[in-house]
Design a protein around this motif. Structure first.
Motif, short mmCIF file in Angstrom:
data_model
loop_
_atom_site.label_atom_id
_atom_site.label_comp_id
_atom_site.label_asym_id
_atom_site.label_seq_id
_atom_site.Cartn_x
_atom_site.Cartn_y
_atom_site.Cartn_z
N LEU A 117 0.83 -1.20 0.00
CA LEU A 117 0.00 0.00 0.00
C LEU A 117 0.86 1.25 0.00
N LEU A 118 1.86 1.29 0.86
CA LEU A 118 2.76 2.44 0.92
C LEU A 118 3.51 2.62 -0.40
N ALA A 119 4.07 1.54 -0.93
CA ALA A 119 4.83 1.63 -2.17
C ALA A 119 3.93 2.04 -3.33
N GLY A 120 2.72 1.47 -3.39
CA GLY A 120 1.81 1.79 -4.48
C GLY A 120 1.41 3.25 -4.48
N VAL A 121 1.08 3.80 -3.31
CA VAL A 121 0.67 5.21 -3.22
C VAL A 121 1.84 6.13 -3.58
N LEU A 122 3.02 5.86 -3.03
CA LEU A 122 4.18 6.72 -3.33
C LEU A 122 4.57 6.63 -4.80
N ALA A 123 4.56 5.41 -5.35
CA ALA A 123 4.96 5.24 -6.76
C ALA A 123 3.97 5.89 -7.71
N GLN A 124 2.68 5.90 -7.35
CA GLN A 124 1.66 6.44 -8.24
C GLN A 124 1.56 7.95 -8.15
N TYR A 125 1.72 8.50 -6.96
CA TYR A 125 1.39 9.91 -6.76
C TYR A 125 2.58 10.79 -6.35
N ALA A 126 3.75 10.21 -6.16
CA ALA A 126 4.92 11.01 -5.80
C ALA A 126 6.02 10.81 -6.84
N ALA A 127 7.08 11.55 -6.70
CA ALA A 127 8.21 11.45 -7.63
C ALA A 127 9.07 10.23 -7.30
N TRP A 128 9.93 9.85 -8.25
CA TRP A 128 10.91 8.78 -8.08
C TRP A 128 10.27 7.48 -7.57
N PRO A 129 9.37 6.86 -8.36
CA PRO A 129 8.61 5.70 -7.89
C PRO A 129 9.46 4.50 -7.49
N LEU A 130 10.65 4.34 -8.08
CA LEU A 130 11.50 3.20 -7.75
C LEU A 130 12.50 3.52 -6.65
N TYR A 131 12.45 4.73 -6.12
CA TYR A 131 13.43 5.13 -5.10
C TYR A 131 12.78 5.62 -3.80
#
Length: 394
Positions: free
Chosen positions: A150-164
């Protein structure tokens, strides 16, 4: 207020447990991005996932009883160190080998944590709070596994640098967890040096054996379902249901783990003995829904299979954990818990690789249906066995 204060160390240790386990599922919704970046097949996704399970099994065999010898806190600090090292591998990833290394380190982290942290959470609970502490420990485990995607999905979808960014955030959480852990008390009174640690034998105390067999069957089936669900669902959502939102993918995977917590809550009302066969029956219903989702390409059935399968897992897993913990001698509790997790992580790894191998020749949907058929036979057999030979409880 006094009651809340007495539970504070237990809850803080559970929070540390949650952070560590969140790191183990953090990459789950990101594999499609890694596939695009590095160009590997669906089989490699399942192999990367299984490398994690091999790390867990290796840690459980080599050091599953270490916290009974050197103390809980040193082992948990090592586990947090491996979690941070895993996140660094993903931050530095330039190819598939980095993902293998990251998942292996993550597995070592989880292998050190599962038995030691479960025992630690229970030992920090106030006197008379064993049943509640068992729920806190297993909920921290499953809740952490659910928070990761859930944390990774939200950050990757809506924030910058999805793989970092997800891994940078996790490193910060691990650092905070280490600071918390250093302030908690050690619960192992007679500690020995690290040189006294020996690889764990597969034997069990005599008084645990009657309980362990059926408990292990239920755990194997529940974790097998989770293993394939978490490795296959993101790809299935993207390829067949055209759901490309990583936050949605992470939420659906996380929902299975969160539903497991709901199933665990029900054990207190149902009872440990009945929760194991009932959990198997609910797992069978979850498998049927997952088969329907794959056969008819329906998102609603994917969500329902996550909820129902997760509840079944929670019923079976908490029932198994409670039965095994109650039967274990205090000085061998972490060893026995680690043995139960060893069986569970064999279940989470072998079926995943099998699905990956079948995906190439027959396709993802067909491979998933083969897995479901095999697990349905196994879970039905387990339910019949548990009904004929119920788990003895105190």
């Amino acid at each position: 207020m006094d009651s809340d204060h007495r539970w504070r160390p237990c809850l803080l240790s559970a929070a540390v447990f949650t952070v560590c386990m969140a790191g183990t599922t953090l990459p789950t919704p990101l594999y499609s991005l890694y596939q695009e970046k590095f160009g590997f097949s669906e089989l490699m996704v399942t192999v990367v996932y299984a490398v994690y399970a091999l790390g867990v099994i290796g840690a459980l065999l080599l050091a599953g009883n270490a916290s009974d010898t050197v103390g809980r806190r040193p082992v948990l600090l090592w586990g947090l160190g491996f979690a941070a090292a895993s996140a660094v591998c993903f931050l530095c990833a330039t190819g598939l080998n980095w993902l293998y290394a990251g998942r292996l380190l993550s597995g070592l982290s989880a292998g050190l944590f599962t038995g030691a942290a479960t025992a630690y959470v229970m030992e920090l609970a106030p006197h008379g709070g064993a049943s509640r502490a068992t729920f806190v420990a297993t909920a921290a485990n499953m809740g952490g596994l659910g928070c990761g995607p859930l944390l990774a999905g939200v950050l990757a979808q809506y924030a910058a640098w999805p793989l970092y960014l997800p891994f940078a955030v996790h490193i910060a959480l691990v650092a905070c967890s280490a600071a918390v852990l250093l302030r908690l008390a050690e619960t192992v009174r007679e500690r020995q040096p690290l040189s006294a640690v020996r690889p764990q034998r597969l034997g069990l105390p005599r008084q645990v054996r009657a309980v362990f067999g059926p408990s292990a069957i239920a755990s194997f089936v529940g974790f097998a379902l989770f293993g394939v669900f978490t490795s296959v669902t993101p790809a299935f959502l993207g390829q067949f249901l055209h759901v490309d939102n990583l936050a949605v993918s992470g939420l659906i995977v996380g929902l299975a783990f969160f539903s497991s917590i709901a199933g665990q809550l029900a054990v207190g009302h149902i009872g440990v003995g009945r929760s194991l066969p009932l959990g198997c029956a609910v797992l069978l219903a979850g498998l049927a829904l997952f088969a329907g989702a794959m056969g008819w390409d329906l998102l609603a059935l994917v969500v329902l299979s996550a909820v129902v399968g997760g509840c079944g897992h929670g019923l079976a897993f908490r029932g198994a954990m409670s039965a095994v913990t109650e039967a274990s001698p205090a000085d061998q509790r972490a060893t026995v818990i680690s043995a139960l997790f060893l069986v569970a992580y064999v279940g989470i790894s072998l079926p995943v690789v099998g699905v990956g191998v079948l995906t190439g020749p027959i396709g993802l949907e067909a491979a998933g249906l083969v897995f479901i058929a095999c697990m349905a036979i196994l879970v039905s057999t387990a339910a019949v066995h548990l009904l004929r030979r119920p788990v003895p409880t105190t």
